[in-house]
Enzyme design. Structure first.
Site, PDB file in Angstrom:
ATOM      1  N   LYS A  70       0.797  -1.227   0.000  1.00 39.80           N
ATOM      2  CA  LYS A  70       0.000   0.000   0.000  1.00 39.80           C
ATOM      3  C   LYS A  70       0.835   1.284   0.000  1.00 39.80           C
ATOM      4  CE  LYS A  70      -4.188  -1.919   2.060  1.00 39.80           C
ATOM      5  NZ  LYS A  70      -5.241  -1.736   3.086  1.00 39.80           N
ATOM      6  N   ASP A 106     -10.544   2.221   1.442  1.00 39.71           N
ATOM      7  CA  ASP A 106     -10.684   1.856   2.854  1.00 39.71           C
ATOM      8  C   ASP A 106     -11.117   3.071   3.661  1.00 39.71           C
ATOM      9  OD1 ASP A 106      -9.847  -0.804   2.503  1.00 39.71           O
ATOM     10  OD2 ASP A 106      -7.741  -0.257   2.701  1.00 39.71           O
TER      11      ASP A 106
END
Length: 272
Positions: A70, A106
């Site tokens: 990420k 997210d």
């Protein structure tokens, strides 16, 4: 229903250290239900730079990014959406004719969950973790008014960096004073080294008003099982998974699926 894969079929994918089936099942079910000429496939890699070059070079429309990539993808792409830029972590790449933009769905999912569960903004909270997912959760909470928080992590430098950036407290151990506790570490994840471990001590679980585990697979993590047994309010990781997957679908296709289609896709994706 899409007839079959052909030369015009758009490819979407995921990159993860431990690929699962959720994204593949969820996205492909929606493609088929809505008659879209897309296909989705999960991958892992030991060469993240080469993988991102492949996304650009092969015209792959979109890519979901999971641990441990990420943060590593950020210098490899062209632009960051505000949802990723403020966090410093990307979980979605969208390819527009070779221009790669990073997003963080997210973040968007966490905001939606707080509203859905009517969690008051003045609640005290403690978040376990200081990696990419923890950054997304903490940033979403603070940006939407949940400022009374503590970052809990063993790595003092990482927890201090995240806490200081967001104006939060930080500690090596969980404060046992109630409120909401949130696991944003891989502890409890199926197939992981700590799949059967608790991410918080029992004392913290028993004193919490709300227990939120971002780990989605399994839905019933050790933390969620313990919280349920203790009669705590719970928020499960599969809720995050479905909401962020819906946002990814929209980014890739430009199509907004209805709630019923998403519910059915989630049931298919989460089935054993």
């Amino acid at each position: 229903m899409t007839a079959r894969i052909n030369r015009d079929t758009k490819l979407c994918m995921s990159l993860s250290g431990r690929p699962g089936n959720f994204g593949t099942r969820f996205q492909n079910h929606l493609y088929e239900t809505l008659g879209l000429d897309f296909v989705y496939k999960a991958f892992t890699t030991q060469d993240i730079e080469g993988a991102v070059r492949g996304i650009r070079a092969l015209g792959i429309r979109g890519c979901a990014i999971s641990m441990p990539f990420k943060e590593a993808v950020i210098p490899l792409i062209d632009a960051l959406d505000p949802s990723a830029d403020s966090i410093g972590a990307v979980n979605t790449i969208v390819n527009d004719d070779g221009h790669l933009t990073g997003y963080n769905t997210d973040y968007l999912a966490v905001v939606a969950l707080m509203r859905r569960h009517e969690v008051p903004t003045d609640i005290r909270w403690a978040l376990a973790g200081a990696g990419g997912m923890a950054k997304a959760v903490a940033s979403a909470l603070v940006d939407y008014g949940y400022t009374n928080g503590t970052i809990v992590a063993r790595n003092a430098d990482k927890r201090a960096a995240l806490a200081d950036r967001l104006g939060l407290a930080h500690a090596a151990e969980t404060p046992g004073d109630g409120g909401m506790i949130i696991n944003a570490t891989p502890i409890g994840m199926a197939g992981g080294a700590e799949a059967e471990a608790l991410s918080f001590p029992m004392k913290a679980i028993e004193h919490a008003a709300i227990v939120f585990d971002v780990v989605a697979i399994p839905t019933e993590t050790p933390l969620i099982r313990a919280a349920r047994a203790a009669g705590r309010r719970i928020i499960t990781g599969d809720e995050v998974l479905v909401l962020q997957g819906r946002e990814q679908f929209v980014l890739y296709t430009g199509v907004q699926p209805d709630d019923e289609a998403v519910k059915t896709a989630a049931q298919v994706a989460l089935a054993p």
